[in-house]
Design a protein around this motif. Structure first.
Motif, PDB file in Angstrom:
ATOM      1  N   GLU A 154     -29.819 -22.355 -16.216  1.00 25.81           N
ATOM      2  CA  GLU A 154     -29.026 -21.762 -15.132  1.00 25.81           C
ATOM      3  C   GLU A 154     -29.897 -20.888 -14.251  1.00 25.81           C
ATOM      4  OE1 GLU A 154     -25.222 -20.211 -16.246  1.00 25.81           O
ATOM      5  OE2 GLU A 154     -24.855 -21.917 -17.592  1.00 25.81           O
ATOM      6  N   GLU A 155     -30.953 -20.322 -14.856  1.00 26.41           N
ATOM      7  CA  GLU A 155     -31.913 -19.539 -14.073  1.00 26.41           C
ATOM      8  C   GLU A 155     -33.319 -19.872 -14.538  1.00 26.41           C
ATOM      9  OE1 GLU A 155     -31.125 -15.557 -13.309  1.00 26.41           O
ATOM     10  OE2 GLU A 155     -28.955 -15.893 -13.191  1.00 26.41           O
ATOM     11  N   VAL A 156     -34.278 -19.712 -13.657  1.00 23.43           N
ATOM     12  CA  VAL A 156     -35.669 -20.028 -14.003  1.00 23.43           C
ATOM     13  C   VAL A 156     -36.148 -19.065 -15.100  1.00 23.43           C
ATOM     14  CG1 VAL A 156     -38.027 -20.162 -13.136  1.00 23.43           C
ATOM     15  CG2 VAL A 156     -36.110 -20.807 -11.647  1.00 23.43           C
ATOM     16  N   PRO A 157     -36.594 -19.581 -16.251  1.00 21.59           N
ATOM     17  CA  PRO A 157     -37.066 -18.690 -17.323  1.00 21.59           C
ATOM     18  C   PRO A 157     -38.326 -17.926 -16.896  1.00 21.59           C
ATOM     19  CG  PRO A 157     -36.609 -20.901 -18.184  1.00 21.59           C
ATOM     20  CD  PRO A 157     -36.576 -20.995 -16.684  1.00 21.59           C
ATOM     21  N   ALA A 158     -38.278 -16.585 -17.069  1.00 22.21           N
ATOM     22  CA  ALA A 158     -39.414 -15.736 -16.668  1.00 22.21           C
ATOM     23  C   ALA A 158     -40.690 -16.130 -17.409  1.00 22.21           C
ATOM     24  CB  ALA A 158     -39.080 -14.278 -16.937  1.00 22.21           C
ATOM     25  N   GLU A 159     -40.540 -16.591 -18.668  1.00 21.54           N
ATOM     26  CA  GLU A 159     -41.721 -16.976 -19.466  1.00 21.54           C
ATOM     27  C   GLU A 159     -42.490 -18.110 -18.796  1.00 21.54           C
ATOM     28  OE1 GLU A 159     -38.735 -16.515 -20.595  1.00 21.54           O
ATOM     29  OE2 GLU A 159     -38.822 -15.201 -22.362  1.00 21.54           O
ATOM     30  N   LEU A 160     -41.767 -19.019 -18.150  1.00 19.91           N
ATOM     31  CA  LEU A 160     -42.454 -20.146 -17.514  1.00 19.91           C
ATOM     32  C   LEU A 160     -43.228 -19.672 -16.288  1.00 19.91           C
ATOM     33  CD1 LEU A 160     -39.840 -23.047 -17.833  1.00 19.91           C
ATOM     34  CD2 LEU A 160     -41.687 -22.402 -19.392  1.00 19.91           C
ATOM     35  N   LEU A 161     -42.632 -18.781 -15.519  1.00 23.33           N
ATOM     36  CA  LEU A 161     -43.341 -18.222 -14.354  1.00 23.33           C
ATOM     37  C   LEU A 161     -44.613 -17.522 -14.813  1.00 23.33           C
ATOM     38  CD1 LEU A 161     -40.290 -16.745 -12.400  1.00 23.33           C
ATOM     39  CD2 LEU A 161     -41.603 -18.802 -11.813  1.00 23.33           C
ATOM     40  N   ALA A 162     -44.492 -16.788 -15.922  1.00 26.56           N
ATOM     41  CA  ALA A 162     -45.626 -16.005 -16.418  1.00 26.56           C
ATOM     42  C   ALA A 162     -46.759 -16.901 -16.918  1.00 26.56           C
ATOM     43  CB  ALA A 162     -45.166 -15.075 -17.530  1.00 26.56           C
ATOM     44  N   GLN A 163     -46.437 -18.160 -17.265  1.00 23.65           N
ATOM     45  CA  GLN A 163     -47.455 -19.055 -17.823  1.00 23.65           C
ATOM     46  C   GLN A 163     -48.090 -19.971 -16.782  1.00 23.65           C
ATOM     47  OE1 GLN A 163     -46.083 -20.819 -21.572  1.00 23.65           O
ATOM     48  NE2 GLN A 163     -45.245 -18.832 -22.154  1.00 23.65           N
ATOM     49  N   LEU A 164     -47.849 -19.689 -15.501  1.00 18.44           N
ATOM     50  CA  LEU A 164     -48.504 -20.442 -14.424  1.00 18.44           C
ATOM     51  C   LEU A 164     -49.815 -19.756 -14.031  1.00 18.44           C
ATOM     52  CD1 LEU A 164     -45.719 -21.143 -11.744  1.00 18.44           C
ATOM     53  CD2 LEU A 164     -46.920 -22.877 -13.105  1.00 18.44           C
ATOM     54  N   THR A 165     -50.842 -20.530 -13.716  1.00 22.23           N
ATOM     55  CA  THR A 165     -52.043 -19.961 -13.090  1.00 22.23           C
ATOM     56  C   THR A 165     -51.680 -19.541 -11.668  1.00 22.23           C
ATOM     57  OG1 THR A 165     -52.671 -22.131 -12.232  1.00 22.23           O
ATOM     58  CG2 THR A 165     -53.651 -21.500 -14.331  1.00 22.23           C
ATOM     59  N   VAL A 166     -52.470 -18.678 -11.057  1.00 21.95           N
ATOM     60  CA  VAL A 166     -52.279 -18.406  -9.629  1.00 21.95           C
ATOM     61  C   VAL A 166     -52.643 -19.702  -8.896  1.00 21.95           C
ATOM     62  CG1 VAL A 166     -53.087 -17.093  -7.638  1.00 21.95           C
ATOM     63  CG2 VAL A 166     -52.680 -15.934  -9.818  1.00 21.95           C
ATOM     64  N   GLY A 167     -51.742 -20.171  -8.063  1.00 20.88           N
ATOM     65  CA  GLY A 167     -51.902 -21.489  -7.435  1.00 20.88           C
ATOM     66  C   GLY A 167     -51.142 -22.577  -8.194  1.00 20.88           C
ATOM     67  N   GLY A 168     -50.668 -22.237  -9.397  1.00 25.22           N
ATOM     68  CA  GLY A 168     -49.975 -23.217 -10.236  1.00 25.22           C
ATOM     69  C   GLY A 168     -48.582 -23.546  -9.717  1.00 25.22           C
ATOM     70  N   ARG A 169     -48.076 -24.713 -10.115  1.00 27.05           N
ATOM     71  CA  ARG A 169     -46.815 -25.225  -9.574  1.00 27.05           C
ATOM     72  C   ARG A 169     -45.803 -25.507 -10.681  1.00 27.05           C
ATOM     73  NH1 ARG A 169     -48.133 -27.336  -4.594  1.00 27.05           N
ATOM     74  NH2 ARG A 169     -46.738 -29.129  -4.593  1.00 27.05           N
ATOM     75  N   LEU A 170     -44.591 -25.031 -10.490  1.00 24.30           N
ATOM     76  CA  LEU A 170     -43.491 -25.270 -11.436  1.00 24.30           C
ATOM     77  C   LEU A 170     -42.436 -26.114 -10.739  1.00 24.30           C
ATOM     78  CD1 LEU A 170     -41.661 -24.631 -13.947  1.00 24.30           C
ATOM     79  CD2 LEU A 170     -41.094 -22.463 -12.851  1.00 24.30           C
ATOM     80  N   ILE A 171     -42.076 -27.253 -11.346  1.00 18.64           N
ATOM     81  CA  ILE A 171     -41.014 -28.099 -10.811  1.00 18.64           C
ATOM     82  C   ILE A 171     -39.860 -28.029 -11.799  1.00 18.64           C
ATOM     83  CG2 ILE A 171     -40.421 -30.401  -9.911  1.00 18.64           C
ATOM     84  CD1 ILE A 171     -42.955 -29.593  -8.692  1.00 18.64           C
ATOM     85  N   ILE A 172     -38.700 -27.619 -11.335  1.00 21.89           N
ATOM     86  CA  ILE A 172     -37.619 -27.341 -12.278  1.00 21.89           C
ATOM     87  C   ILE A 172     -36.242 -27.528 -11.637  1.00 21.89           C
ATOM     88  CG2 ILE A 172     -37.771 -24.842 -11.729  1.00 21.89           C
ATOM     89  CD1 ILE A 172     -37.069 -24.298 -14.692  1.00 21.89           C
TER      90      ILE A 172
END
Ligand code: SAH
Length: 211
Positions: A154-172
């Motif tokens: 229902e909401e983007v999990p903060a843990e996933l944001l935290a595990q991205l590199t700078v420049g990294g991309r999350l598709i969700i």
């Protein structure tokens, strides 16, 4: 059913729907989707539709797989990618042919076991699987250049944001009844750029694990 012509028809349909990346389309054409589906349904493997894989889950629609993979790769090659929701292993197999290393987590153990066998059959050795709740990501392997989530929270999990590199991309895909496919780019230590790509329809991201 697995003929070149059947598969070419699927690729033509994906192009019609706006998928443009030839690397992705070639991999989708060459990946045997029928081995990711139970035999009773495998005659429908090259239709552009999600299909049941047991445990109330589905193998993703080829369009979703192609589109999400294309979005992930849009700014250049990726070194390591986390997938949340291995399911049948089909999206995992597509990713493994396009990035250096895939880490994929699944909360339902029997699905993971089947996926592992299929990935071995295809000799895809740059994949590591873990049985866990992927809402937590995979801290030991983080950070990731790309994270692809194939079930909707229902909401983007903060843990996933935290595990991205700078420049990294999350598709969700995000949302309860109405879902939106989002592309989130980490632009700095504490800054993220979010774009809504299109409407989406995925099974829900659930917490906890099933043995
Ligand atoms: N990419 C898969 C899609 C399967 S459907 C395929 O193409 O086959 C989504 C999957 O996400 C299901 O297998 C479901 O069990 C899994 N899932 C849901 N919530 C999860 C969570 N919190 N952690 C890990 N996997 C999860």
């Amino acid at each position: 059913m697995t003929s070149r012509r059947t598969r070419d028809r699927l690729i033509a349909r994906l192009r019609e729907q706006g998928v443009e990346d030839d690397r992705v389309l070639d991999v989708v054409r060459d990946t045997p989707r029928h081995i990711f589906i139970d035999e009773a349904l495998s005659h429908r493997a090259y239709e552009d539709t999600a299909l049941p894989i047991g445990f109330n889950q589905t193998i993703s629609q080829p369009y979703s797989v192609a589109r999400m993979t294309e979005l992930l790769l849009a700014e250049g090659p990726l070194h390591n990618v986390l997938e949340v929701g291995t399911g049948s292993g089909y999206q995992t197999a597509v990713l493994a042919q396009l990035v250096d290393q895939v880490f994929s987590v699944e909360r339902i153990k029997p699905l993971q076991d089947k996926a592992r066998k299929r990935l071995q059959l295809l000799k895809l050795r740059n994949v590591q699987l873990m049985h866990s709740d992927g809402g937590m990501g995979w801290p030991a392997k983080a950070p990731f250049d790309g994270i692809l989530v194939t079930a909707a929270p229902e909401e983007v999990p903060a843990e996933l944001l935290a595990q991205l590199t700078v420049g990294g991309r999350l598709i969700i895909p995000v949302g309860a009844r109405q879902q939106e496919l989002k592309l989130i780019v980490r632009t700095g230590e504490d800054s993220f750029d979010t774009r809504v790509v299109e409407a989406a329809k995925f099974v829900p991201l659930l917490s906890g694990t099933v043995r």
